[in-house]
Design a protein around this motif. Sequence first.
Motif, PDB file in Angstrom:
ATOM      1  N   PHE A  49     109.000  74.972  43.328  1.00 23.28           N
ATOM      2  CA  PHE A  49     108.976  75.946  44.427  1.00 23.28           C
ATOM      3  C   PHE A  49     108.654  77.371  43.970  1.00 23.28           C
ATOM      4  O   PHE A  49     108.748  78.311  44.752  1.00 23.28           O
ATOM      5  CB  PHE A  49     110.305  75.949  45.202  1.00 23.28           C
ATOM      6  N   LYS A  50     108.271  77.534  42.705  1.00 22.65           N
ATOM      7  CA  LYS A  50     107.978  78.866  42.194  1.00 22.65           C
ATOM      8  C   LYS A  50     106.669  79.413  42.761  1.00 22.65           C
ATOM      9  O   LYS A  50     106.534  80.611  42.990  1.00 22.65           O
ATOM     10  CB  LYS A  50     107.913  78.841  40.665  1.00 22.65           C
ATOM     11  N   TYR A  51     105.694  78.515  42.996  1.00 24.28           N
ATOM     12  CA  TYR A  51     104.375  78.938  43.441  1.00 24.28           C
ATOM     13  C   TYR A  51     104.015  78.352  44.800  1.00 24.28           C
ATOM     14  O   TYR A  51     104.315  77.198  45.094  1.00 24.28           O
ATOM     15  CB  TYR A  51     103.310  78.523  42.416  1.00 24.28           C
ATOM     16  N   THR A  52     103.329  79.177  45.600  1.00 23.48           N
ATOM     17  CA  THR A  52     102.820  78.701  46.882  1.00 23.48           C
ATOM     18  C   THR A  52     101.658  77.753  46.646  1.00 23.48           C
ATOM     19  O   THR A  52     101.556  76.699  47.290  1.00 23.48           O
ATOM     20  CB  THR A  52     102.332  79.886  47.747  1.00 23.48           C
ATOM     21  N   LEU A  53     100.769  78.114  45.716  1.00 20.70           N
ATOM     22  CA  LEU A  53      99.591  77.307  45.372  1.00 20.70           C
ATOM     23  C   LEU A  53      99.436  77.266  43.862  1.00 20.70           C
ATOM     24  O   LEU A  53      99.710  78.263  43.173  1.00 20.70           O
ATOM     25  CB  LEU A  53      98.316  77.897  45.977  1.00 20.70           C
ATOM     26  N   ILE A  54      98.962  76.130  43.353  1.00 18.39           N
ATOM     27  CA  ILE A  54      98.681  75.993  41.927  1.00 18.39           C
ATOM     28  C   ILE A  54      97.228  75.543  41.774  1.00 18.39           C
ATOM     29  O   ILE A  54      96.863  74.442  42.211  1.00 18.39           O
ATOM     30  CB  ILE A  54      99.612  74.974  41.254  1.00 18.39           C
ATOM     31  N   PHE A  55      96.390  76.413  41.177  1.00 18.81           N
ATOM     32  CA  PHE A  55      94.998  76.054  40.885  1.00 18.81           C
ATOM     33  C   PHE A  55      94.956  75.521  39.459  1.00 18.81           C
ATOM     34  O   PHE A  55      95.327  76.229  38.510  1.00 18.81           O
ATOM     35  CB  PHE A  55      94.085  77.267  41.031  1.00 18.81           C
ATOM     36  N   LEU A  56      94.481  74.306  39.313  1.00 19.54           N
ATOM     37  CA  LEU A  56      94.616  73.592  38.040  1.00 19.54           C
ATOM     38  C   LEU A  56      93.274  73.043  37.577  1.00 19.54           C
ATOM     39  O   LEU A  56      92.690  72.165  38.221  1.00 19.54           O
ATOM     40  CB  LEU A  56      95.625  72.458  38.240  1.00 19.54           C
ATOM     41  N   ASP A  57      92.771  73.584  36.467  1.00 19.20           N
ATOM     42  CA  ASP A  57      91.523  73.085  35.897  1.00 19.20           C
ATOM     43  C   ASP A  57      91.750  71.689  35.317  1.00 19.20           C
ATOM     44  O   ASP A  57      92.777  71.423  34.677  1.00 19.20           O
ATOM     45  CB  ASP A  57      91.044  74.047  34.808  1.00 19.20           C
ATOM     46  N   ILE A  58      90.805  70.790  35.546  1.00 21.55           N
ATOM     47  CA  ILE A  58      90.960  69.429  35.037  1.00 21.55           C
ATOM     48  C   ILE A  58      90.620  69.347  33.555  1.00 21.55           C
ATOM     49  O   ILE A  58      91.345  68.745  32.767  1.00 21.55           O
ATOM     50  CB  ILE A  58      90.089  68.446  35.840  1.00 21.55           C
ATOM     51  N   TYR A  59      89.513  69.974  33.162  1.00 22.54           N
ATOM     52  CA  TYR A  59      89.055  69.867  31.774  1.00 22.54           C
ATOM     53  C   TYR A  59      89.556  71.047  30.956  1.00 22.54           C
ATOM     54  O   TYR A  59      89.026  72.155  31.033  1.00 22.54           O
ATOM     55  CB  TYR A  59      87.526  69.812  31.727  1.00 22.54           C
ATOM     56  N   MET A  60      90.596  70.819  30.151  1.00 21.14           N
ATOM     57  CA  MET A  60      91.142  71.855  29.276  1.00 21.14           C
ATOM     58  C   MET A  60      91.460  71.270  27.914  1.00 21.14           C
ATOM     59  O   MET A  60      91.729  70.061  27.791  1.00 21.14           O
ATOM     60  CB  MET A  60      92.419  72.465  29.888  1.00 21.14           C
ATOM     61  N   ILE A  61      91.436  72.131  26.904  1.00 23.19           N
ATOM     62  CA  ILE A  61      91.854  71.701  25.573  1.00 23.19           C
ATOM     63  C   ILE A  61      93.349  71.431  25.612  1.00 23.19           C
ATOM     64  O   ILE A  61      94.120  72.160  26.222  1.00 23.19           O
ATOM     65  CB  ILE A  61      91.529  72.787  24.531  1.00 23.19           C
ATOM     66  N   GLY A  62      93.779  70.370  24.930  1.00 20.87           N
ATOM     67  CA  GLY A  62      95.184  69.984  24.982  1.00 20.87           C
ATOM     68  C   GLY A  62      95.447  69.119  26.191  1.00 20.87           C
ATOM     69  O   GLY A  62      94.639  68.248  26.536  1.00 20.87           O
ATOM     70  N   MET A  63      96.553  69.355  26.875  1.00 15.06           N
ATOM     71  CA  MET A  63      96.893  68.572  28.063  1.00 15.06           C
ATOM     72  C   MET A  63      95.914  68.891  29.184  1.00 15.06           C
ATOM     73  O   MET A  63      95.725  70.056  29.531  1.00 15.06           O
ATOM     74  CB  MET A  63      98.326  68.884  28.508  1.00 15.06           C
ATOM     75  N   ASN A  64      95.280  67.858  29.753  1.00 13.99           N
ATOM     76  CA  ASN A  64      94.317  68.113  30.818  1.00 13.99           C
ATOM     77  C   ASN A  64      95.016  68.284  32.172  1.00 13.99           C
ATOM     78  O   ASN A  64      96.225  68.118  32.305  1.00 13.99           O
ATOM     79  CB  ASN A  64      93.246  67.019  30.875  1.00 13.99           C
ATOM     80  N   GLY A  65      94.220  68.618  33.199  1.00 16.91           N
ATOM     81  CA  GLY A  65      94.780  68.912  34.510  1.00 16.91           C
ATOM     82  C   GLY A  65      95.439  67.733  35.192  1.00 16.91           C
ATOM     83  O   GLY A  65      96.440  67.901  35.902  1.00 16.91           O
ATOM     84  N   VAL A  66      94.893  66.537  34.992  1.00 15.54           N
ATOM     85  CA  VAL A  66      95.478  65.342  35.622  1.00 15.54           C
ATOM     86  C   VAL A  66      96.867  65.088  35.056  1.00 15.54           C
ATOM     87  O   VAL A  66      97.827  64.837  35.803  1.00 15.54           O
ATOM     88  CB  VAL A  66      94.574  64.113  35.417  1.00 15.54           C
ATOM     89  N   GLU A  67      97.000  65.180  33.738  1.00 18.08           N
ATOM     90  CA  GLU A  67      98.307  64.987  33.107  1.00 18.08           C
ATOM     91  C   GLU A  67      99.296  66.064  33.558  1.00 18.08           C
ATOM     92  O   GLU A  67     100.479  65.779  33.793  1.00 18.08           O
ATOM     93  CB  GLU A  67      98.169  65.031  31.581  1.00 18.08           C
ATOM     94  N   THR A  68      98.809  67.279  33.695  1.00 21.66           N
ATOM     95  CA  THR A  68      99.669  68.378  34.139  1.00 21.66           C
ATOM     96  C   THR A  68     100.134  68.160  35.573  1.00 21.66           C
ATOM     97  O   THR A  68     101.308  68.387  35.904  1.00 21.66           O
ATOM     98  CB  THR A  68      98.916  69.714  34.041  1.00 21.66           C
ATOM     99  N   ALA A  69      99.227  67.709  36.432  1.00 23.59           N
ATOM    100  CA  ALA A  69      99.586  67.424  37.823  1.00 23.59           C
ATOM    101  C   ALA A  69     100.660  66.344  37.902  1.00 23.59           C
ATOM    102  O   ALA A  69     101.570  66.406  38.733  1.00 23.59           O
ATOM    103  CB  ALA A  69      98.356  67.010  38.613  1.00 23.59           C
ATOM    104  N   GLU A  70     100.566  65.353  37.022  1.00 22.22           N
ATOM    105  CA  GLU A  70     101.589  64.297  36.981  1.00 22.22           C
ATOM    106  C   GLU A  70     102.955  64.884  36.641  1.00 22.22           C
ATOM    107  O   GLU A  70     103.972  64.500  37.230  1.00 22.22           O
ATOM    108  CB  GLU A  70     101.194  63.226  35.962  1.00 22.22           C
ATOM    109  N   ARG A  71     102.988  65.826  35.694  1.00 19.95           N
ATOM    110  CA  ARG A  71     104.252  66.468  35.314  1.00 19.95           C
ATOM    111  C   ARG A  71     104.800  67.303  36.466  1.00 19.95           C
ATOM    112  O   ARG A  71     106.012  67.325  36.712  1.00 19.95           O
ATOM    113  CB  ARG A  71     104.025  67.346  34.073  1.00 19.95           C
ATOM    114  N   ILE A  72     103.909  68.016  37.159  1.00 21.91           N
ATOM    115  CA  ILE A  72     104.338  68.825  38.301  1.00 21.91           C
ATOM    116  C   ILE A  72     104.931  67.931  39.379  1.00 21.91           C
ATOM    117  O   ILE A  72     105.980  68.239  39.964  1.00 21.91           O
ATOM    118  CB  ILE A  72     103.158  69.629  38.877  1.00 21.91           C
TER     119      ILE A  72
END
Length: 242
Positions: A49-72
Motif C-alpha cells: 500500500f506504499k504506492y498508488t502505481l508501480i511502473f516495472l521494467d521487465i528486462y533488467m539486470i539481476g531480478m527481472n520485472g516478472v520475478e519482481t511482480a511475483e514478489r509484490i
Amino acid sequence: MNIAIVDDDARDKDHLEGLLRNYASLHQSELDIEWFENSESFLASYAPFKYTLIFLDIYMIGMNGVETAERIREADPDAIIIFLTTSADHMSSAFSLHVFDYLIKPAEKDRLFRMLDDATRQVTRDGKCFQFLDQKCECRIRYTDIIGVRSNGHYLHITDKDMNEYKSRMTFSEAEKELMTDGRFLVINRGTMVNMDYITDFSNGVCVINDVIYLPYNVKKHKALEQTFRNYVFSKVRRGMH
C-alpha cells in the motif's frame, strides 16, 4: 499519487517521469515519484500500500520485472502494477500476475494518459464496499476482495479473497442488484455470482475460483457465460496490445 518507477534505463525513466508530471499538472494533482535502478533496491524498501502505481521494467539486470511482480503479489495482491517493456513477449505473464497494464517503451503520451485515467477510476472503484449484516454485526467488504456470493437455504454466503465466509439474511436478488452494477461480477447459475478477477478456469460446465473452488455454471447458458468471461479477460489485456 505515490508512484514507483523501477527501471535501469535513466533515459526511459526521465521520459516517463516527464509525462507523469505533465499529467499531474493538467489534473491539478500532487505527485511523488521514487526511482529505483533495480528490483533489489525497490524490494528492500517496499511495503504494501506504499504506492498508488508501480511502473516495472521487465528486462533488467539481476531480478527481472516478472520475478519482481511475483514478489509484490505475495505481499499485496491489489497493487496496481504496470509493466514497461520493449516488446509484447510477456503478455501471458502480465495476465497471470493480474498486471493492470502493459506499456511499450518509450511510453506514448496519449496511451499513458488513457491508462492513468483508467488507473484513477480503478483506485476509486476498488474503494467501493459491500455492506451487510452477519450475525447481527455490520460488515463491509471491498468489491475487489469478494470472490463470490451464493444463496444457500435462508442465508446468503459471501466469500472473500482470504477464504473467510460470511452469512447474511440479505437476499440474493438484493446482492445481485448492487454488485452487478460493477463489471467484474457474473451470475453463473441461479443463486451463484462470482468475481471474474478470481476465475482461473471456465470450461466444461465448471467455473474454478483460485484453483480451489469448483462451481457448476448454467449449462443452457454456457455459450453466453463463457463468451462474457472471455470478453472480460480480453478487456483486461487488450490495452497492452495497442
